[in-house]
Design a protein around this motif. Sequence first.
Motif, short mmCIF file in Angstrom:
data_model
loop_
_atom_site.label_atom_id
_atom_site.label_comp_id
_atom_site.label_asym_id
_atom_site.label_seq_id
_atom_site.Cartn_x
_atom_site.Cartn_y
_atom_site.Cartn_z
N PHE A 256 0.83 -1.20 0.00
CA PHE A 256 0.00 0.00 0.00
C PHE A 256 0.87 1.25 0.00
CE2 PHE A 256 -2.64 -3.30 1.72
CZ PHE A 256 -3.93 -2.99 1.33
N THR A 257 0.39 2.28 -0.67
CA THR A 257 1.04 3.58 -0.60
C THR A 257 0.38 4.39 0.53
OG1 THR A 257 -0.48 4.76 -2.06
CG2 THR A 257 1.32 3.51 -3.11
N PRO A 258 1.02 5.46 0.97
CA PRO A 258 0.38 6.31 1.99
C PRO A 258 -0.99 6.82 1.57
CG PRO A 258 2.70 6.89 1.77
CD PRO A 258 2.39 5.93 0.66
N TYR A 259 -1.14 7.14 0.28
CA TYR A 259 -2.41 7.67 -0.21
C TYR A 259 -3.53 6.63 -0.12
CZ TYR A 259 0.51 11.38 -2.17
OH TYR A 259 1.40 12.42 -2.34
N GLU A 260 -3.17 5.36 -0.10
CA GLU A 260 -4.17 4.28 -0.08
C GLU A 260 -4.60 3.91 1.32
OE1 GLU A 260 -3.23 1.73 -4.12
OE2 GLU A 260 -1.95 1.35 -2.37
N ILE A 261 -3.88 4.37 2.34
CA ILE A 261 -4.24 4.01 3.73
C ILE A 261 -4.48 5.24 4.58
CG2 ILE A 261 -3.19 1.72 3.72
CD1 ILE A 261 -0.72 2.90 5.05
N GLY A 262 -4.90 6.33 3.93
CA GLY A 262 -5.29 7.52 4.67
C GLY A 262 -4.15 8.36 5.18
N LEU A 263 -2.93 8.14 4.68
CA LEU A 263 -1.77 8.87 5.17
C LEU A 263 -1.22 9.84 4.13
CD1 LEU A 263 0.16 6.05 7.09
CD2 LEU A 263 -1.70 7.53 7.88
N ARG A 286 -2.02 11.12 -10.53
CA ARG A 286 -3.11 10.33 -11.12
C ARG A 286 -4.18 9.92 -10.12
NH1 ARG A 286 1.29 6.56 -10.91
NH2 ARG A 286 0.84 4.83 -9.48
N GLY A 287 -3.86 9.98 -8.83
CA GLY A 287 -4.79 9.56 -7.78
C GLY A 287 -4.62 8.10 -7.42
N PRO A 288 -4.87 7.73 -6.15
CA PRO A 288 -4.69 6.35 -5.71
C PRO A 288 -5.78 5.42 -6.24
CG PRO A 288 -5.63 7.64 -3.94
CD PRO A 288 -5.33 8.60 -5.05
N GLU A 289 -5.44 4.16 -6.43
CA GLU A 289 -6.42 3.17 -6.88
C GLU A 289 -7.36 2.75 -5.76
OE1 GLU A 289 -4.38 -0.12 -8.61
OE2 GLU A 289 -3.52 1.05 -10.26
N ARG A 290 -6.84 2.80 -4.51
CA ARG A 290 -7.64 2.40 -3.34
C ARG A 290 -7.60 3.51 -2.30
NH1 ARG A 290 -4.39 -3.12 -2.11
NH2 ARG A 290 -2.68 -1.65 -2.45
N SER A 353 -10.79 -0.89 3.01
CA SER A 353 -10.00 -0.50 1.85
C SER A 353 -10.87 -0.71 0.62
CB SER A 353 -8.73 -1.36 1.76
OG SER A 353 -8.01 -1.07 0.59
N LEU A 354 -11.22 0.40 -0.06
CA LEU A 354 -12.12 0.34 -1.20
C LEU A 354 -11.46 0.92 -2.44
CD1 LEU A 354 -15.46 1.66 0.38
CD2 LEU A 354 -14.66 -0.71 0.25
N SER A 355 -11.87 0.43 -3.60
CA SER A 355 -11.44 1.07 -4.84
C SER A 355 -11.94 2.51 -4.83
CB SER A 355 -11.98 0.32 -6.06
OG SER A 355 -13.40 0.26 -6.03
N SER A 356 -11.13 3.42 -5.33
CA SER A 356 -11.41 4.86 -5.18
C SER A 356 -12.76 5.28 -5.74
CB SER A 356 -10.29 5.67 -5.83
OG SER A 356 -9.08 5.51 -5.11
N GLU A 357 -13.21 4.64 -6.82
CA GLU A 357 -14.47 5.04 -7.44
C GLU A 357 -15.67 4.76 -6.55
OE1 GLU A 357 -15.67 2.43 -10.81
OE2 GLU A 357 -13.79 1.39 -10.38
#
Length: 398
Positions: A256-263, A286-290, A353-357
Amino acid sequence: MPIETAVHARTSQLCESMNYREWSGYYAVSVYETHHEHEYNAIRNAAALIDITPLFKYMVTGRDATRLVNRVLTRDIEKVKPGQMIYCCWCDEQGKVIDDGTVTRLAENNYRWTAADPSLRWFRQNAIGMEVSIEDVSEKIAALALQGPTSGALLKKIADADIANLKYFRVTRGKIAGVVVNISRSGYTGDLGYEIWIPWNDAVKVWDSIMAEGRQFDVHPVGMLALDVARIEAGLILIDVDYFSSKKALIDSQKFTPYEIGLGRLVHLEKNHFIGRRALAQEHGRGPERQLVGLEINWTEVEQRFEAVGLAPQVPSIASRVAVPVYRGDQQVGKATSTTWSPLLKKMITLASLSSEHAKVNTNLEIELTIEAVRYKVGATVKPLPFFNPSRKTATPV
């Protein structure tokens, strides 16, 4: 075989349930009584004393200490003044999170760094060529968390330190029971609270002082089960549950990247360089996938599902760390990672953890619910984190 923390002589006497777990090689109390209800109530209504000694702790000093910290962290340590603590994460070159923890700037080039996983090798690998000392002090410094609405009043009574004016995520130095300690206004409960950093051999003296003088503040020793409920209410993530270290992940989807776990707020791309910056800059564009979100489960639907099979609805007695699928229609769009009934909010809540859409607030989804070995779906709505964020957590003076 787990070993004893610095205050095990006290926690073992109080642990009526004999319910322990292993935490980083140490015995950690899961629950002192047979149920964690009183301990949870101490966190939210009184004062809770928690042994957090098993945290990995490092001292980073020397001429290049600030340079090393800034190279490893995604946050800009130059913005942090002596006497200030920050929550932070650090990544590999691909921008995937290795661990999260805290860094306290004790002096210009003097830092105390905490981590969930062993991190000495990674720190030293990135310090090659620098004039810096990195010491593992995990077995030299004990740590106690004092959390809850009355924790500030309790500390003001027993500590020879300016507790009343200690701001959120700031650190002060003082004495408790004659022992020189560091006190930070921080914690893992999302409530008013403090963490006390103590020389290992003097930890029992501090524990005894808190327990003896804390009776009028209704202090209770608190274990991991109650802490788990509180940290989910506070929207705080846990390694190996809500995300996995990139060093231990077996497949790419476990990284996970920080953007994907609220960080994402902890990533300071304006810094000239830090490990993982290039990859994180690309993801930021581009924005996180999750994304990490909160979910509130529709309790009426839970009741209906149980009633349909002739059972009364059952509230799980402890927080669940088992991943559960989340759906939109027939499509799985993510997973709930930490789930609990919130006694304070009177709701079933999860970190997910959800897909961004599908991660937009107020999006209606469904989550899997198993009753008598049969899988069903019940409604769940995306909510902003944290679920619980009292003003007393950051209010000054105390």
